[in-house]
Design a protein around this motif. Structure first.
Motif, PDB file in Angstrom:
ATOM      1  N   PRO A 278       1.024  -1.132  -0.006  1.00  0.00           N
ATOM      2  CA  PRO A 278      -0.050   0.061  -0.064  1.00  0.00           C
ATOM      3  C   PRO A 278       0.845   1.308  -0.020  1.00  0.00           C
ATOM      4  CG  PRO A 278      -0.616  -1.633   1.635  1.00  0.00           C
ATOM      5  CD  PRO A 278       0.542  -2.065   1.146  1.00  0.00           C
ATOM      6  N   HIS A 279       0.496   2.155  -0.841  1.00  0.00           N
ATOM      7  CA  HIS A 279       1.262   3.471  -0.819  1.00  0.00           C
ATOM      8  C   HIS A 279       0.605   4.651   0.139  1.00  0.00           C
ATOM      9  CE1 HIS A 279       3.891   2.834  -4.226  1.00  0.00           C
ATOM     10  NE2 HIS A 279       3.401   1.825  -4.227  1.00  0.00           N
ATOM     11  N   ARG A 280      -0.769   4.276   0.282  1.00  0.00           N
ATOM     12  CA  ARG A 280      -1.398   5.396   1.139  1.00  0.00           C
ATOM     13  C   ARG A 280      -2.239   4.661   2.295  1.00  0.00           C
ATOM     14  NH1 ARG A 280      -4.948   8.184  -3.166  1.00  0.00           N
ATOM     15  NH2 ARG A 280      -4.891   6.039  -3.977  1.00  0.00           N
ATOM     16  N   ILE A 281      -2.347   5.393   3.131  1.00  0.00           N
ATOM     17  CA  ILE A 281      -3.406   4.928   4.438  1.00  0.00           C
ATOM     18  C   ILE A 281      -4.450   5.815   4.397  1.00  0.00           C
ATOM     19  CG2 ILE A 281      -3.724   4.765   7.022  1.00  0.00           C
ATOM     20  CD1 ILE A 281      -0.789   4.698   7.026  1.00  0.00           C
ATOM     21  N   ARG A 282      -5.717   4.998   4.308  1.00  0.00           N
ATOM     22  CA  ARG A 282      -7.098   5.477   4.265  1.00  0.00           C
ATOM     23  C   ARG A 282      -7.708   5.149   5.771  1.00  0.00           C
ATOM     24  NH1 ARG A 282     -12.256   3.793   0.352  1.00  0.00           N
ATOM     25  NH2 ARG A 282     -13.606   5.389   1.411  1.00  0.00           N
ATOM     26  N   TYR A 283      -8.052   6.159   6.493  1.00  0.00           N
ATOM     27  CA  TYR A 283      -8.638   6.029   7.844  1.00  0.00           C
ATOM     28  C   TYR A 283     -10.069   6.028   7.563  1.00  0.00           C
ATOM     29  CZ  TYR A 283      -3.886   7.152   9.494  1.00  0.00           C
ATOM     30  OH  TYR A 283      -2.605   7.010   9.802  1.00  0.00           O
ATOM     31  N   ILE A 284     -10.879   5.130   8.199  1.00  0.00           N
ATOM     32  CA  ILE A 284     -12.324   5.126   7.986  1.00  0.00           C
ATOM     33  C   ILE A 284     -12.748   5.258   9.444  1.00  0.00           C
ATOM     34  CG2 ILE A 284     -14.295   3.442   7.355  1.00  0.00           C
ATOM     35  CD1 ILE A 284     -12.368   1.847   5.951  1.00  0.00           C
ATOM     36  N   ARG A 285     -13.208   6.575   9.629  1.00  0.00           N
ATOM     37  CA  ARG A 285     -13.343   7.171  11.209  1.00  0.00           C
ATOM     38  C   ARG A 285     -14.800   6.630  11.651  1.00  0.00           C
ATOM     39  NH1 ARG A 285      -8.957   9.977  12.524  1.00  0.00           N
ATOM     40  NH2 ARG A 285      -7.694  10.745  11.079  1.00  0.00           N
ATOM     41  N   GLU A 286     -15.752   6.490  10.671  1.00  0.00           N
ATOM     42  CA  GLU A 286     -16.988   6.063  10.953  1.00  0.00           C
ATOM     43  C   GLU A 286     -17.047   4.809  11.662  1.00  0.00           C
ATOM     44  OE1 GLU A 286     -16.731   5.313   6.740  1.00  0.00           O
ATOM     45  OE2 GLU A 286     -15.950   6.701   7.967  1.00  0.00           O
ATOM     46  N   THR A 287     -16.374   3.937  11.486  1.00  0.00           N
ATOM     47  CA  THR A 287     -16.268   2.698  12.246  1.00  0.00           C
ATOM     48  C   THR A 287     -16.280   2.754  13.632  1.00  0.00           C
ATOM     49  OG1 THR A 287     -14.043   2.404  11.926  1.00  0.00           O
ATOM     50  CG2 THR A 287     -15.400   1.587  10.041  1.00  0.00           C
ATOM     51  N   ALA A 288     -15.783   3.899  14.317  1.00  0.00           N
ATOM     52  CA  ALA A 288     -15.876   4.000  15.849  1.00  0.00           C
ATOM     53  C   ALA A 288     -17.059   3.912  16.554  1.00  0.00           C
ATOM     54  CB  ALA A 288     -15.161   5.276  16.227  1.00  0.00           C
ATOM     55  N   LYS A 289     -18.133   4.252  15.497  1.00  0.00           N
ATOM     56  CA  LYS A 289     -19.562   4.179  16.284  1.00  0.00           C
ATOM     57  C   LYS A 289     -20.102   2.808  16.121  1.00  0.00           C
ATOM     58  CE  LYS A 289     -20.099   8.938  14.832  1.00  0.00           C
ATOM     59  NZ  LYS A 289     -21.133   9.947  14.010  1.00  0.00           N
TER      60      LYS A 289
END
Length: 378
Positions: A278-289
């Motif tokens: 992977p060349h980039r990191i994608r944060y999926i912040r909505e999963t915290a809920k």
């Protein structure tokens, strides 16, 4: 292997489609169907007719386009050899007419979408679903389309969330299509409309984007008499590879923990042996809920969609190929070289039919270079 003749079947009707009269087929000059497996996209069609100035055909279609009757259903099917294949089951959405000049016939074009176009018209905002898990809500929404021959194929979510009606009652927001897609995205699933297996019947699939199953006959490139594709081009975009990271909240400490998700799952096995880092990191912040299992499922779906770094686009003649290439299924590629031979997932297919011609333009994807199989299935 060249196949037999191609037979087109066109059915049209307000609710139950019926075979069109002979004069309609005689006026038909071209059919284009776009079939796609991309999440959030709809399949579409276009019919082209050449008509005389005194023909009633433009009047009929234009009246329908104005809302009389409100729904005109269109089914396009083809038979290659002895195998029938439904290309699309949909509804007309618009028409256009270009008058002929100098004695030339007028050109009538009919545009339409698959049956999900009807799901965009029905707004179910405020519909309650007391004590119903997600799969039951999906089945309830799809039940109203059974009259059109739509059979639901619903894969229950791995996390059974049955809300307590004393605490909360899930309520629909938006149209049926938007709600079904929203529920699918939250579960890490897709929602799509699959025509067939027979004219007048179709499947509303709500479940994981499974890249599994028996592959279709292989696409052969530069293999002398075995060559069955007209053109094909491959692309490799290593920069497209991303690393999804979900966030999970610890139930006791309330601490938010980042968790990287791999791009391989039981339903998305690696089709390429060499996968780029992977060349980039994608944060999926909505999963915290969400709960842990729900967050992981959503992360796996995001990882799968971001893993297709190899893409192939090409065209073929159906009679030479001997089959109708279908989307949402696997297909083998042979003769393209070590890096690009192997199995691919068929992402989309454009079917183009004219008198004496049936060609397809296709898009294939996979998540790495070099085949994972020692021999590509024929």
């Amino acid at each position: 292997m060249p196949s037999g003749p191609v037979h087109l079947t066109l059915l049209v009707g307000p609710a139950v489609p019926l075979p069109v009269p002979r004069f309609v087929l005689d006026a038909l000059t071209g059919v284009t169907v776009h079939s796609t497996a991309e999440p959030g996209r709809q399949s579409a069609f276009e019919l082209t007719f050449e008509v005389a100035k005194d023909s009633l055909l433009p009047t009929v279609f234009l009246l329908v386009g104005g809302g009389l009757p409100p729904v005109l259903r269109v089914v396009v099917a083809v038979t290659v050899g002895s195998l029938p294949e439904v290309l699309i089951d949909g509804v007309m959405t618009s028409t256009s007419l270009t008058p002929g000049t100098g004695g030339a016939p007028s050109v009538l074009t009919v545009h339409g979408m698959d049956l999900t176009a009807l799901m965009e018209k029905i707004d179910g905002t405020g519909t309650p679903f007391p004590a119903m898990p997600v799969a039951a809500r999906v089945l309830t929404v799809l039940a109203k389309y059974a009259v059109l021959g739509v059979v639901p194929a619903v894969v229950p979510a791995l996390v059974a969330d049955v809300p307590n009606p004393l605490e909360r009652i899930p309520v629909q927001h938006g149209t049926d299509l938007a709600y079904l897609r929203r529920l699918a995205a939250r579960s890490g699933y897709v929602f799509t409309h699959i025509p067939g297996p027979v004219p007048g019947a179709s499947i509303a699939y709500w479940g994981p984007q499974a890249k599994l199953g028996l592959p279709q006959p292989a696409l052969n490139v530069d293999m002398d008499v075995q060559t069955n594709v007209e053109s094909i081009a491959f692309g490799f975009d290593a920069e497209a590879a991303t690393q999804p990271v979900i966030f999970v909240q610890h139930p006791e400490t309330k601490a938010v923990i980042p968790v990287p998700i791999p791009d391989v799952s039981p339903l998305n096995p690696p089709l390429g042996l060499l996968q780029p880092a992977p060349h980039r990191i994608r944060y999926i912040r909505e999963t915290a809920k969400l709960g842990v299992a729900e967050a992981v499922l959503l992360g796996m779906a995001k990882a799968s969609s971001a893993a297709d770094v190899v893409k192939a686009r090409g065209s073929l003649d159906v009679q030479r190929y001997g089959h109708v290439l279908r989307p949402r299924a696997l297909v083998g590629v042979r003769g393209a070289g070590t890096a690009f031979d192997g199995l691919y997932f068929v992402q989309s297919v454009d079917h183009r039919l004219e008198r004496g011609s049936f060609t397809q333009q296709f898009t294939l994807v996979r998540n790495g270079l070099i085949s994972t199989l020692p021999v590509v299935p024929v």
